[in-house]
Design an enzyme around this catalytic site. Structure first.
Site, PDB file in Angstrom:
ATOM      1  N   ARG A 138      -7.693  -1.415  11.498  1.00  0.00           N
ATOM      2  CA  ARG A 138      -6.422  -0.833  11.049  1.00  0.00           C
ATOM      3  C   ARG A 138      -6.571   0.239   9.979  1.00  0.00           C
ATOM      4  O   ARG A 138      -7.652   0.539   9.535  1.00  0.00           O
ATOM      5  CB  ARG A 138      -5.488  -1.927  10.538  1.00  0.00           C
ATOM      6  CG  ARG A 138      -6.024  -2.748   9.394  1.00  0.00           C
ATOM      7  CD  ARG A 138      -4.952  -3.751   8.930  1.00  0.00           C
ATOM      8  NE  ARG A 138      -5.524  -4.731   8.047  1.00  0.00           N
ATOM      9  CZ  ARG A 138      -5.970  -5.918   8.422  1.00  0.00           C
ATOM     10  NH1 ARG A 138      -5.908  -6.290   9.685  1.00  0.00           N
ATOM     11  NH2 ARG A 138      -6.483  -6.751   7.544  1.00  0.00           N
ATOM     12  N   ASP A 166       0.794  -1.239   0.000  1.00  0.00           N
ATOM     13  CA  ASP A 166       0.000   0.000   0.000  1.00  0.00           C
ATOM     14  C   ASP A 166       0.828   1.292   0.000  1.00  0.00           C
ATOM     15  O   ASP A 166       1.800   1.399   0.747  1.00  0.00           O
ATOM     16  CB  ASP A 166      -0.861   0.081   1.261  1.00  0.00           C
ATOM     17  CG  ASP A 166      -1.557  -1.203   1.606  1.00  0.00           C
ATOM     18  OD1 ASP A 166      -1.482  -2.157   0.838  1.00  0.00           O
ATOM     19  OD2 ASP A 166      -2.177  -1.249   2.675  1.00  0.00           O
TER      20      ASP A 166
HETATM   21  C1  FRU Z   1      -3.836  -3.772   2.678  1.00  0.00           C
HETATM   22  C2  FRU Z   1      -3.219  -4.169   4.002  1.00  0.00           C
HETATM   23  C3  FRU Z   1      -3.619  -3.194   5.099  1.00  0.00           C
HETATM   24  C4  FRU Z   1      -2.499  -3.370   6.082  1.00  0.00           C
HETATM   25  C5  FRU Z   1      -1.317  -3.557   5.169  1.00  0.00           C
HETATM   26  C6  FRU Z   1      -0.236  -4.459   5.698  1.00  0.00           C
HETATM   27  O1  FRU Z   1      -3.115  -4.245   1.599  1.00  0.00           O
HETATM   28  O2  FRU Z   1      -3.587  -5.487   4.344  1.00  0.00           O
HETATM   29  O3  FRU Z   1      -4.889  -3.430   5.664  1.00  0.00           O
HETATM   30  O4  FRU Z   1      -2.354  -2.269   6.923  1.00  0.00           O
HETATM   31  O5  FRU Z   1      -1.818  -4.092   3.969  1.00  0.00           O
HETATM   32  O6  FRU Z   1       0.862  -4.464   4.847  1.00  0.00           O
END
Ligand code: FRU
Length: 514
Positions: free
Chosen positions: A175, A46
Site C-alpha cells: 500500500r 497520515d
Molecule cells: C499508516 C497507515 C498506512 C495506511 C493508512 C490507513 O499509518 O497504516 O499504511 O494506508 O495508515 O489509514
C-alpha cells in the site's frame, strides 16, 4: 456509520448536518491545538497527497469524522497559500466502491500541468470465508488513480494495480503509493509492502502515462528490518537519494527504536548499470525521537523546497490521547523544510511559521532562566557551552542533557505524569548547541542542534512555566505564538460544492487526461 459498509458523500453530508452539537463539543476542548491541523471531529492519521498546485498547497489526510478511534478512512482536505491561514474543505474521497470499500487509504499527488493526479490504496477486507488472517489472505490492496482540476472535485476512480499485479511472494499488505516524475521523464511509483516471509520492503513501478504501470524491482535490507514497511517516499535531497519509510516490527536497539513502529530514513545507492537501488543498512536512522511521529510525506513546492509533514500520532501504541473523551484524536506536525548535510537529514520548521510569533522576550543569560510562558510558545536556545542542563518545558515536563558519555551526551525528554502513558525518550548527541521548541496546547516539537534530531510528541497538562538550569551558558529568545486562521472556501471551491449539490459528482470522465 457501520464499520464495514461503504460511505457515500451523501451519507457524510447527512451525518454532517445532524452533528452540529458534536462539532461544538470538539471545538470547546481546551486541548485543541493552536497551530496544528486537526480533524474537525473524530480521527486523523497520515498526511496524503501533499502538493502545491497552481500556487495553492493541498494537504489531504486520512480522516474518520464519525468517531475518534479511526474506523472508516476518507480523505479529508485542507488547503493553504501561506501555511498560516487554512481552508477546511469537505472530504474529497469516500470508501464508496467495491475496490475501496474498507478504506480510502494513504497515497500521494502529482501535479502535471492543469491536472492533479492522486494515487491511493483502496483497502478491502473479504468476508466470504471464516479463516482469513487478513495478512496473507482475505485482504485486497488496490492502487487507484483519480484526477482533479481544482483539488476539490475528483474524477471517476480507476484501479491501476490489484494484488494480482504485485509480485507473487507478496502478502496482502501492499500500500501507500508515492508517485513522482524522474529526471528521465518517466513516472515512478513506490509501494510499501510485506512479503510472504513477513519482511518489509518497497516495490518500484514505472509508467509512461500514469495508467499502465510496470514492475521494476524491489528494495529491502539483506537482514530483515521489520515485517512491513509503510508509507515509502523516495527523493533526492542535496545530492543524496533517500528512502523515508515506516518499518513495523523492529526491536529496540540501544537508544534507538523505542516506539512500537518506526519512522526511518535510509541512504540509497543506485547501481550505474542496472539502476537498481540498495540500502546502506549500517546507517538506517530515525527521523524523529518523540512518541508521536509516523507516516510523514514530503513534496517539492514551487520554490523547490522539500517540505515534510507527518502524522503527530502512531498506530498501536500503549499510550493514548485523552482527547478521545472530547470526541477527537490526533493532528499533523508543523511543516518542515528538509535538507541533507554531513550524512544526516536536517529538519527545520518552515520559515512561514515565523509570522506566528508575537511577543518576544530575550534572555541573555540562559542558566537560571525562569520565564512566564504559557503553554503556547516558541523558544530558541543557543548554547555557548553545555555540560549539563535541565529545561522545564511546562509543569511536569522536562528536557535533560547529561554530558560526559564519551564525547557528547544524552538528551532525554521526560513527560513525567503529563504524557498520558508516555514517559521518556533519549537521544545521543555529540554535544548540545541549540534547541528550538514549539509548544502548543497539547503537543511539543523540539528541534535539536539545528534540526539534526527532532522530538515530536503529544503532551497533556495546561500549566506553563519555563525554566533552564544547569552547567550551561548561552542565550534564549521566547516568543508567544498566534494561532492558525481558518478561512471560508473561496468562490472557486464554492462553485464545486454547488456543482455537487446540483447532482453532478464533479467527475471528469470526458476529459482526455483521465
Ligand atoms: C499508516 C497507515 C498506512 C495506511 C493508512 C490507513 O499509518 O497504516 O499504511 O494506508 O495508515 O489509514
Amino acid at each position: 456509520m457501520k464499520k464495514y459498509e461503504k460511505v457515500f458523500r451523501e451519507d457524510y453530508e447527512r451525518w454532517h448536518r445532524e452533528n452540529e452539537a458534536y462539532r461544538e463539543r470538539v471545538a470547546a476542548d481546551p486541548r485543541r491545538l493552536a497551530f496544528h491541523l486537526m480533524p474537525e471531529t473524530g480521527w486523523l492519521n497520515d498526511p496524503n497527497g501533499l502538493c502545491q498546485f497552481h500556487g495553492e498547497y493541498h494537504i489531504y489526510y486520512q480522516y474518520t469524522p464519525f468517531e475518534p478511534t479511526g474506523e472508516l478512512k476518507l480523505w479529508g482536505h485542507y488547503s493553504t497559500r501561506d501555511f498560516l491561514t487554512y481552508v477546511r474543505h469537505e472530504p474529497v474521497l469516500f470508501p464508496d466502491q467495491d475496490f475501496d470499500a474498507h478504506g480510502v487509504y494513504s497515497g500521494s499527488a502529482l501535479a502535471e500541468g492543469d491536472v492533479l493526479h492522486c494515487f491511493y490504496t483502496g483497502n478491502v477486507k473479504y468476508f466470504d470465508r471464516p479463516d482469513y488472517d487478513y495478512i496473507m489472505t482475505g485482504r485486497g490492496s488496490n492502487t487507484v488513480h483519480v484526477t482533479s482540476r481544482d483539488g476539490e472535485n475528483f474524477s471517476e476512480k480507476k484501479v491501476v494495480l490489484t494484488n494480482a499485479d504485485y509480485p507473487e511472494d507478496m502478502s496482502g499488505h501492499v500500500r501507500d503509493p508515492k508517485v513522482f516524475k524522474g529526471s528521465d521523464g518517466a513516472y515512478h511509483m513506490v509501494l510499501g509492502a510485506r512479503d510472504k516471509e513477513s519482511r518489509g520492503l518497497v516495490l518500484f513501478y514505472e509508467s509512461a502515462d500514469l495508467e499502465h504501470w510496470v514492475y521494476r524491482g524491489r528494495l529491502s535490507t539483506k537482514n530483515p528490518f521489520g515485517y512491513m514497511w509503510e508509507c515509502p517516499d523516495v527523493f533526492c535531497l542535496d545530492g543524496q537519494l533517500l528512502l523515508v519509510c515506516c518499518p513495523q516490527g523492529v526491536p529496540r536497539r540501544g537508544l534507538d527504536f523505542w516506539n512500537v513502529h518506526q519512522c526511518t530514513y535510509m541512504k540509497l545507492t543506485a547501481d550505474r548499470q542496472t539502476g537498481a537501488c540498495s540500502v546502506d543498512e549500517a546507517d538506517i536512522r530515525m527521523l524523529d525521537r518523540g512518541f508521536d511521529f509516523y507516516a510523514p510525506q514530503t513534496f517539492l513546492d514551487e520554490q523547490g523546497r522539500r517540505i515534510l509533514i507527518g502524522w503527530m500520532g502512531i498506530p498501536d501504541a500503549d499510550y493514548g490521547n485523552p482527547t478521545v473523551d472530547a470526541g477527537w484524536q490526533h493532528a499533523l506536525t508543523i511543516p518542515r523544510e528538509l535538507s541533507f548535510s554531513k550524512g544526516r537529514l536536517i529538519q527545520k520548521p518552515l520559515r512561514e511559521l515565523g509570522a506566528l510569533r508575537s511577543g518576544c522576550r530575550i534572555y541573555e543569560d540562559l542558566a537560571g532562566l525562569c520565564a512566564e510562558s504559557g503553554i503556547v510558545y516558541e523558544a530558541e536556545l543557543t548554547f555557548t557551552e553545555c555540560l549539563r542542563m535541565e529545561m522545564k518545558l511546562r509543569e511536569g515536563v522536562s528536557l535533560r542533557y547529561e554530558g560526559g558519555h564519551g564525547e557528547g551526551g544524552i538528551l532525554t525528554l521526560d513527560l513525567g505524569e503529563k504524557g498520558a502513558g508516555r514517559k521518556e525518550r533519549p537521544v545521543r548527541l555529540d554535544g548540545l548547541r541549540g534547541l528550538q521548541v514549539f509548544s502548543d496546547t497539547s503537543s511539543l516539537e523540539i528541534f535539536v542542534n539545528g534540526g539534526e534530531e527532532v522530538f515530536t510528541t503529544r503532551v497533556y497538562g495546561q500549566k506553563g512555566g519555563m525554566e533552564v538550569a544547569g552547567a550551561c551558558a548561552g542565550r534564549a529568545v521566547v516568543y508567544d505564538l498566534k494561532s492558525f486562521s481558518y478561512a471560508e472556501p473561496d468562490e472557486k471551491t464554492g462553485l464545486g460544492d454547488a456543482c455537487r449539490r446540483n447532482g453532478s459528482d464533479g467527475s471528469e470522465k470526458n476529459q482526455k487526461n483521465t
